[in-house]
Design a protein around this motif. Structure first.
Motif, PDB file in Angstrom:
ATOM      1  N   ASN A  63      27.406  18.799 -49.055  1.00 12.15           N
ATOM      2  CA  ASN A  63      26.997  19.511 -47.849  1.00 12.15           C
ATOM      3  C   ASN A  63      27.926  19.088 -46.717  1.00 12.15           C
ATOM      4  O   ASN A  63      28.631  18.079 -46.829  1.00 12.15           O
ATOM      5  N   ARG A  64      27.933  19.887 -45.658  1.00 13.18           N
ATOM      6  CA  ARG A  64      28.914  19.673 -44.584  1.00 13.18           C
ATOM      7  C   ARG A  64      28.801  18.284 -43.950  1.00 13.18           C
ATOM      8  O   ARG A  64      29.784  17.716 -43.492  1.00 13.18           O
ATOM      9  N   THR A  72      36.414  21.696 -47.781  1.00 14.62           N
ATOM     10  CA  THR A  72      35.327  22.600 -47.420  1.00 14.62           C
ATOM     11  C   THR A  72      34.226  22.507 -48.473  1.00 14.62           C
ATOM     12  O   THR A  72      34.477  22.137 -49.629  1.00 14.62           O
ATOM     13  N   VAL A  73      33.020  22.829 -48.057  1.00 11.13           N
ATOM     14  CA  VAL A  73      31.883  22.842 -48.977  1.00 11.13           C
ATOM     15  C   VAL A  73      32.188  23.826 -50.102  1.00 11.13           C
ATOM     16  O   VAL A  73      31.968  23.554 -51.285  1.00 11.13           O
ATOM     17  N   ASP A  74      32.745  24.979 -49.705  1.00 11.90           N
ATOM     18  CA  ASP A  74      33.015  26.021 -50.677  1.00 11.90           C
ATOM     19  C   ASP A  74      33.969  25.552 -51.781  1.00 11.90           C
ATOM     20  O   ASP A  74      33.731  25.810 -52.955  1.00 11.90           O
ATOM     21  N   GLY A 116      20.567  25.252 -41.826  1.00 14.71           N
ATOM     22  CA  GLY A 116      21.973  25.660 -41.702  1.00 14.71           C
ATOM     23  C   GLY A 116      22.872  24.962 -42.726  1.00 14.71           C
ATOM     24  O   GLY A 116      23.706  25.603 -43.379  1.00 14.71           O
ATOM     25  N   TYR A 117      22.685  23.647 -42.880  1.00 15.32           N
ATOM     26  CA  TYR A 117      23.471  22.908 -43.882  1.00 15.32           C
ATOM     27  C   TYR A 117      23.208  23.454 -45.290  1.00 15.32           C
ATOM     28  O   TYR A 117      24.122  23.707 -46.057  1.00 15.32           O
ATOM     29  N   LYS A 119      22.007  26.294 -46.213  1.00 12.36           N
ATOM     30  CA  LYS A 119      22.436  27.682 -46.362  1.00 12.36           C
ATOM     31  C   LYS A 119      23.894  27.744 -46.817  1.00 12.36           C
ATOM     32  O   LYS A 119      24.241  28.461 -47.750  1.00 12.36           O
ATOM     33  N   GLN A 120      24.727  26.943 -46.162  1.00 14.39           N
ATOM     34  CA  GLN A 120      26.145  26.933 -46.485  1.00 14.39           C
ATOM     35  C   GLN A 120      26.368  26.540 -47.957  1.00 14.39           C
ATOM     36  O   GLN A 120      27.133  27.185 -48.672  1.00 14.39           O
ATOM     37  N   THR A 121      25.663  25.519 -48.407  1.00 14.94           N
ATOM     38  CA  THR A 121      25.855  25.062 -49.783  1.00 14.94           C
ATOM     39  C   THR A 121      25.325  26.076 -50.802  1.00 14.94           C
ATOM     40  O   THR A 121      25.982  26.358 -51.800  1.00 14.94           O
ATOM     41  N   ALA A 124      27.570  29.125 -51.182  1.00 25.34           N
ATOM     42  CA  ALA A 124      28.750  28.780 -51.991  1.00 25.34           C
ATOM     43  C   ALA A 124      28.366  28.725 -53.472  1.00 25.34           C
ATOM     44  O   ALA A 124      29.079  29.254 -54.333  1.00 25.34           O
ATOM     45  N   ASN A 154      18.778  33.292 -49.054  1.00 23.06           N
ATOM     46  CA  ASN A 154      20.208  33.610 -49.085  1.00 23.06           C
ATOM     47  C   ASN A 154      20.768  33.836 -50.482  1.00 23.06           C
ATOM     48  O   ASN A 154      21.949  34.143 -50.624  1.00 23.06           O
TER      49      ASN A 154
END
Lengths: 793, 206
Positions: A63-64, A72-74, A116-117, A119-121, A124, A154
């Protein structure tokens, strides 16, 4: 994946395999996806060969917050999933765990930030082709909820939720097995269970409890025993055979998703594969109960058990609470939450419905604040769907929504919220035509509410009915219809019931007597959850007696404990009254810190004195004496603070009885603990003392960004700011804040304080004033605002 | 398992007590806080022992990515053969209770409980430290009084390595914030030097 009829086998420990291959302890394994892909692939392959259905991608810390800034997380998640697939995984789980920042109120992360954290993971993970999301090794229920919602909102992937419990059967933050099962079943996890921390044997009783209450498939991934420190290494000592024999018992309880955590290796996986081949999942007997949860408690309405909902956090007809809501005086409201908790409430109703405030924002804030001070589950009370949704989203646990009713619009807007957030919901027996006169008609509305709720996928246990009581003085005949409705709803629909009791007595003398008699009758009719004032002795008496009669108070123990001594001691009526010469004794009360006596004394004084006189002639001189004694070392800090709290109790009376202009006219001061610093007790003491001296204090709290302080100073036209920093490391943030203030609002002065500061250091960081303690800050403020006033003249 | 007794005298010391006359109310409040603190405390600890070697940057713990930097820690570990790294916490329930009192205006109680908790975590650290001393003795080492990140020029940043090194997040529930402060707030990390040679009950003697 058919988890009812098939088993699912996860892989085992990853860190363990890395350590065997000589990874330095402390290094972040997720980076190996990029720096040593062959090693990662190889470990996955060993688990594939051992027969794992699911390979957990190497993304535990992806995670970020936790990954180094240069990746990057991605890319890390993408590489991890690719490696698992290349190893031949049948299915790949995106591994999601704690962000690594503690959540409010002890830590700093908000629900929305956590979301938010995650969601990003999860985005991806979904984009790179994960087959499911495993949220595991979680300690914080609210953080887990943020992860689950981020995954469900998501992605379209199945989401498994697993928390980690210590030997005391709770997470580090206090959540127990039953509460995990009830909450995450309701929130729509596709499977739930436990992993890490414990070995399979220690986990058995906890998993058994989860199997009783979870309405979704249960998963379990224990460690290979409890960690033992031996010869400079952490080792896990449960053998493959012992491990398998414990997991076998779990299968008997009905667990269908298994795997291993720390200390397990492909050997364990292969043995588990052998264990499940040829076996069929056991069908569980699930207890379907009405349950409301918080992060550390579940209120379960089992059989004839009753539970009391405290009604006091609702502004309707409560002047003081209204004022507190308008002024954002959370201290008062939280005091109400704590008092009700201490007086035996099982849940608290929370309502912020006032036309003059932003209800959505306030209700969310109240939920967050109240959950920080009480472990009781909450009933979220609003007529605004927007406010309900926001509050349910930020609530930690499974709440009750109060309420939906038989109107089409209400059903269509409220029920989807209850479904999405796994809330129980109270249905009022009224519809477009109002409240029906007869029990039969009210029953029909209840039936309609139940049917509609079921059609939304809300289980029957989560629907509760409030058959509405009208006042006996105007609708005398309707009272019995209310009780009749309760009986019908209980007998014919089998639903639990809720009822606000206090309305019935409106307009009659001796209301408590009417209310408590009605309450007893309602219990007789089958009421499960009365909404009432837990501070009322008469109500409490009825509740305590009924808990004996329905056998909830086992062996009448609590009843006997409370009432056995009655009659032999004083009834508590003859409290000493020192009405004589209140002014003379206020100084004594303040000096000795007798907080409980301050309010009545101040009230007494208000009969002959103005608020300003009380403050200037009594409060402040007494406080000055306290300050002197503290200076001389006759008092130590807790004594100074007790005195300050005592004055504060007196001040609260003044504020309540008089317009604000008469009590806080000396000037407004902003206080805050600077960015990065989480210690704010010192600042809170300063705040209290400044208020005691008649200043209005705007408190921005702890860990405050410089920009936020500047903004507030501008907005409120503040002339004096008090900053606190406790650590050497955060003093530089103090300096940053002062620089920003000097640049943007040069005529605003700054006073500073905190353990690591002295006057020299304070002037180095650019402060105008330094105070070594709270008493000093009050003197500085008096001087400064005194001079400002002179200049004005 | 670490068993705590609570230390009234130490709690008073953290409260700034210097022998003033305590009134009955203060005494009573303090006793209640001591009782509450003990009931809420969940003491746990983790430690590992490492071999150390000198490098350009400082003292490197072999098999890890941790190097101990700074003159003070260098002096502290001068001549040490090994060192233990430990983390101890009394858990988050006390933090939550302190916050509860702060938020509802019971600020004296908040401060008292906070100081009680400081005394508790120090007691926990001492008792856990004693286990490590025992381990050292069994291996014919003597130890010196523990040294924590943030003392002298031993950087507080070292926490960033110690916490993952001991797997504190999973084992103890300790998390760092952006300024390297630990939550639960009542947690202690420290380095303990293992030396060869004569020692006594109190630790190191050259």
């Amino acid at each position: 994946m058919d988890l009812k009829n098939d088993f699912l086998l996860f892989d085992g420990g990853f860190g363990t395999m890395l350590q065997q291959r000589g990874l330095k302890t402390g290094e972040q394994p997720d980076m190996l996806n990029l720096t040593n892909p062959d090693l990662v692939r190889q470990i996955h392959k060993e688990y594939v060969d051992a027969g794992a259905d699911i390979i957990t991608a190497n993304t535990f810390s992806s995670n970020r917050n936790k990954l180094p800034e240069n990746v990057t997380v991605d890319e890390v998640v993408g590489a991890a999933i690719r490696l698992a697939k290349e190893a031949g995984a049948k299915k790949v789980a995106l591994d999601v765990s704690q962000i690594g920042i503690l959540m409010e109120p002890v830590g700093e992360m908000t629900f929305d930030e956590a979301y938010g954290y995650f969601k990003q993971t999860v985005i991806a993970g979904a984009e790179h082709g994960a087959d499911l999301i495993l949220i595991e090794t979680m300690s914080d229920m609210l953080e887990t909820k943020a992860a689950l919602l981020a995954a469900k909102e998501n992605t379209d992937l199945p989401v498994f939720v697993s928390m980690t419990l210590g030997e005391d059967g709770r997470t580090f933050l206090g959540t127990d097995a039953k509460t995990i099962a009830l909450t995450f079943s309701a929130l729509g996890a596709d499977a739930l269970g436990l992993n890490c921390s414990l070995g399979p044997v220690e986990m058995l009783p906890l998993i058994k409890e989860i199997c009783e209450y979870s309405t979704v498939p249960v998963l379990c991934q224990p460690n290979a025993g409890m960690p033992v420190y031996k010869d400079g290494k952490t080792v896990y000592t449960v053998s493959v055979d012992e491990f398998v024999s414990a997991v076998s018992k779990m299968l008997d309880y009905g667990v269908t998703v298994i795997g291993g955590c720390c200390g397990t290796t492909p050997e364990y996986t292969a043995a588990l594969r052998k264990l499940i081949s040829g076996r069929k999942p056991v069908k569980r007997e699930i207890k379907r109960v009405t349950a409301i949860t918080s992060s550390s408690q579940s209120v379960i309405l089992d059989g004839r058990n009753i539970a009391v909902i405290g009604e006091r956090i609702n502004p309707t007809g409560k002047k003081r609470l209204r004022q507190a809501l308008v002024e954002k005086d959370y201290e008062y409201i939280l005091g109400e939450a704590i008092t009700q908790t201490e007086n035996g409430a099982d849940l608290l109703d929370v309502n912020a419905g006032l036309p003059e405030i932003n209800e959505e924002e306030t209700l969310e804030e109240l939920i967050r604040q109240i959950q920080a001070v009480t472990a009781l589950p909450l009933q979220i009370d609003s007529s605004s769907p927007e406010a309900l949704e926001r509050a349910c989203r930020h609530y930690c646990g499974k709440p009750i929504i109060n309420s939906v009713n038989g109107k089409k619009e209400s059903l269509e807007t409220i029920l989807p919220i209850a479904k999405k957030y796994g809330a129980a919901v109270v249905g009022l027996t009224l519809d477009e035509n109002g409240i029906p006169d007869t029990a039969e008609e009210r029953f029909e509305i209840a039936e309609k509410i139940l049917e509609t709720a079921l059609s939304y996928g809300i289980p029957k246990e989560d629907v509760l009915i409030d058959s509405l009581v009208l006042t006996a003085s105007t609708n005398q005949k309707a009272v019995m219809e209310t009780l009749e409705t309760i009986k019908k709803v209980k007998n014919r629909l089998g639903l639990k019931t809720v009822l606000g009791v206090s309305n019935v007595s409106f307009g009659l003398p001796n209301r408590e007597l009417v209310n408590s008699t009605f309450l007893a009758a309602a219990f007789g009719a089958g009421l499960d959850m009365p909404i009432l004032n837990p501070l009322s002795q008469k109500y409490t008496d009825v509740v305590n007696v009924f808990k004996v009669l329905n056998a909830q108070d086992e062996n009448s123990e609590k009843y006997i404990e409370k009432y056995a001594s009655l009659g032999t001691t004083d009834s508590g009526q003859n409290v000493k009254k020192e009405s004589v010469n209140a002014e003379n004794s206020i100084e004594n009360v303040i000096l000795s810190g007798r907080k409980s006596e301050a309010a009545s004394l101040t009230k007494e004084m208000l009969k002959t004195l103005s608020p300003v006189e009380i403050i200037d002639k009594y409060f402040i001189p007494s406080l000055d004496k306290v300050g002197e004694k503290y200076e001389k070392g006759e008092f130590f800090l807790p004594q100074l603070m007790s005195s300050a709290e005592t004055v504060k109790a007196g001040f609260d009376v003044l504020k309540r009885e008089c317009p604000a202009s008469e009590t806080g006219g000396k000037g407004e001061i902003l206080v805050a603990t600077v960015k990065g610093d989480i210690h704010d007790i010192g600042k809170n003491i300063v705040k209290m003392l400044l208020e005691n001296y008649g200043f209005k204090v705007l408190d921005l709290g702890k860990d405050v960004e410089p920009e936020d302080i500047v903004k507030a100073v501008k907005e409120h036209d503040i002339k004096l700011v008090g900053l606190s920093a406790l650590m050497t490391t955060t003093v530089r943030n103090m300096e940053k804040t002062i620089n920003a203030l000097k640049k943007e609002v040069p005529d605003c002065k700054v006073m500073v304080g905190g353990a690591v500061l002295n006057s020299e250091y304070a002037s180095q960081v650019g402060a105008d004033f330094y105070s070594k303690d709270a008493a000093g800050s009050a003197r500085i403020a008096e001087d400064y605002f005194g001079k400002l006033k002179l200049e004005d003249k | 398992m670490i068993k705590l007794d609570g230390n009234r005298k130490e709690a008073l010391r953290y409260l700034g007590y210097k022998g003033q006359i305590l009134n009955a109310q203060t005494e009573e409040q303090l006793d209640l806080c001591l009782k509450e603190g003990l009931s809420l405390a969940a003491p746990r600890g983790v430690y590992h022992v490492f071999d150390i070697e000198k490098t350009d940057k400082g003292l490197s713990l072999i098999g890890t990515d941790l190097t101990l930097e700074g003159e003070n820690i260098g002096r502290y570990l001068d001549g040490a053969k090994k060192c233990a790294v430990m983390a101890v916490t009394v858990g988050i329930a006390i933090d939550r209770a302190v916050i509860k009192y702060e938020k509802s205006g019971e600020i004296t109680k908040a401060l008292m409980l906070d100081c009680v908790a400081t005394a508790l975590v120090e007691e926990a650290a001492d008792k856990f430290n004693a286990e490590i001393d025992e381990n050292a003795r069994e291996n014919r080492f003597v130890t010196r009084t523990r040294f924590s990140p943030g003392y002298g020029d031993f950087p507080l940043d070292t926490q960033r390595k110690i916490i993952p090194l001991l797997d504190c997040e999973r084992r103890l529930g300790i998390i760092l914030n952006s300024e390297c402060l630990m939550t639960p707030r009542k947690s202690v990390t420290a380095v303990i030097g293992f030396f060869e040679g004569e020692g006594n009950e109190n630790g190191f003697e050259k």
